[in-house]
Design a protein around this motif. Structure first.
Motif, short mmCIF file in Angstrom:
data_model
loop_
_atom_site.label_atom_id
_atom_site.label_comp_id
_atom_site.label_asym_id
_atom_site.label_seq_id
_atom_site.Cartn_x
_atom_site.Cartn_y
_atom_site.Cartn_z
N VAL A 179 30.24 45.77 37.02
CA VAL A 179 31.17 45.04 36.66
C VAL A 179 30.25 43.51 36.31
CG1 VAL A 179 33.12 43.54 37.42
CG2 VAL A 179 32.88 46.02 37.99
N SER A 208 29.56 39.95 33.34
CA SER A 208 30.33 38.88 32.44
C SER A 208 31.06 39.84 31.10
CB SER A 208 29.35 38.16 31.78
OG SER A 208 28.29 38.90 31.16
N GLN A 218 33.10 42.00 31.47
CA GLN A 218 34.44 42.41 32.06
C GLN A 218 34.98 40.99 32.50
OE1 GLN A 218 32.00 44.14 33.08
NE2 GLN A 218 32.35 45.87 32.01
N TYR A 224 33.80 38.75 34.59
CA TYR A 224 33.50 38.25 36.08
C TYR A 224 32.43 37.17 35.73
CZ TYR A 224 31.27 38.83 40.49
OH TYR A 224 31.05 38.54 41.94
N LEU A 282 30.26 37.06 44.61
CA LEU A 282 31.29 37.92 45.45
C LEU A 282 31.42 37.65 46.94
CD1 LEU A 282 33.44 40.28 44.66
CD2 LEU A 282 31.61 41.81 45.74
N LEU A 286 39.08 40.85 43.59
CA LEU A 286 37.71 40.47 43.65
C LEU A 286 37.68 39.02 43.97
CD1 LEU A 286 37.50 43.08 41.96
CD2 LEU A 286 35.30 42.22 41.49
N THR A 316 35.64 35.61 44.51
CA THR A 316 34.34 35.02 44.05
C THR A 316 34.29 33.51 44.39
OG1 THR A 316 34.70 34.29 41.68
CG2 THR A 316 34.23 36.72 42.08
N TYR A 334 39.98 37.64 40.94
CA TYR A 334 40.27 38.40 39.79
C TYR A 334 41.11 39.37 40.19
CZ TYR A 334 36.50 35.89 37.49
OH TYR A 334 35.68 34.89 36.93
N LEU A 340 38.95 42.57 34.17
CA LEU A 340 39.17 41.59 35.19
C LEU A 340 39.98 40.41 34.87
CD1 LEU A 340 35.65 41.73 37.02
CD2 LEU A 340 37.81 43.00 37.56
#
Length: 128
Positions: free
Chosen positions: A60, A62, A64, A66, A70, A82, A84, A89, A103
């Motif tokens: 996973v 960028s 998607q 993100y 994390l 998730l 971060t 997300y 995400l």
């Protein structure tokens, strides 16, 4: 597979609906990289680990949507959340993409949240 700042590795299945996590390092997880023989390599605070993993997994990044480091992952209502340093997300299936997931930010504004408490099937309390 995702690495967290607390030394945990999170494995989320290809549909982003099941989560496996385990403590790998006492420090932070700096990077994950696919291994030639299968599984993946993990760069920890002081060591490099090779994790054999026979199940399906995906990176996973960028692509998607993100961004950030994390802090943790929680499952609720069949979705992975998730946490971060910049956003929280929610993994969501994309229509017409063969069951792949994207995400989506949970909140419009950037916030560093680190946990959630499910209240019922539709509502959760987020901590930050």
């Amino acid at each position: 597979a995702l690495g967290a700042v607390d030394g945990q590795v999170y494995i989320v299945d290809a549909t982003l609906s099941e989560l496996t996590r385990f403590q790998l390092d006492e420090g932070y997880i700096a990077d994950l990289h696919p291994a030639r023989e299968g599984g993946f390599l993990v760069t920890g605070d002081e060591y490099i680990y090779r994790v054999a993993w026979p199940t399906r997994w995906r990176l996973v990044g960028s692509e998607q949507g993100y961004a950030g480091s994390l802090l943790g992952v929680r499952m609720h209502g069949g979705h992975a959340y998730l946490f971060t340093t910049g956003r929280t997300y929610r993994a969501a299936k994309r229509a017409g993409h063969g069951g792949t997931s994207a995400l989506e930010p949970v909140f419009a504004e950037e916030q560093s949240l680190y946990d959630m408490l499910p209240l019922d099937a539709d509502n959760s309390l987020f901590a930050g």
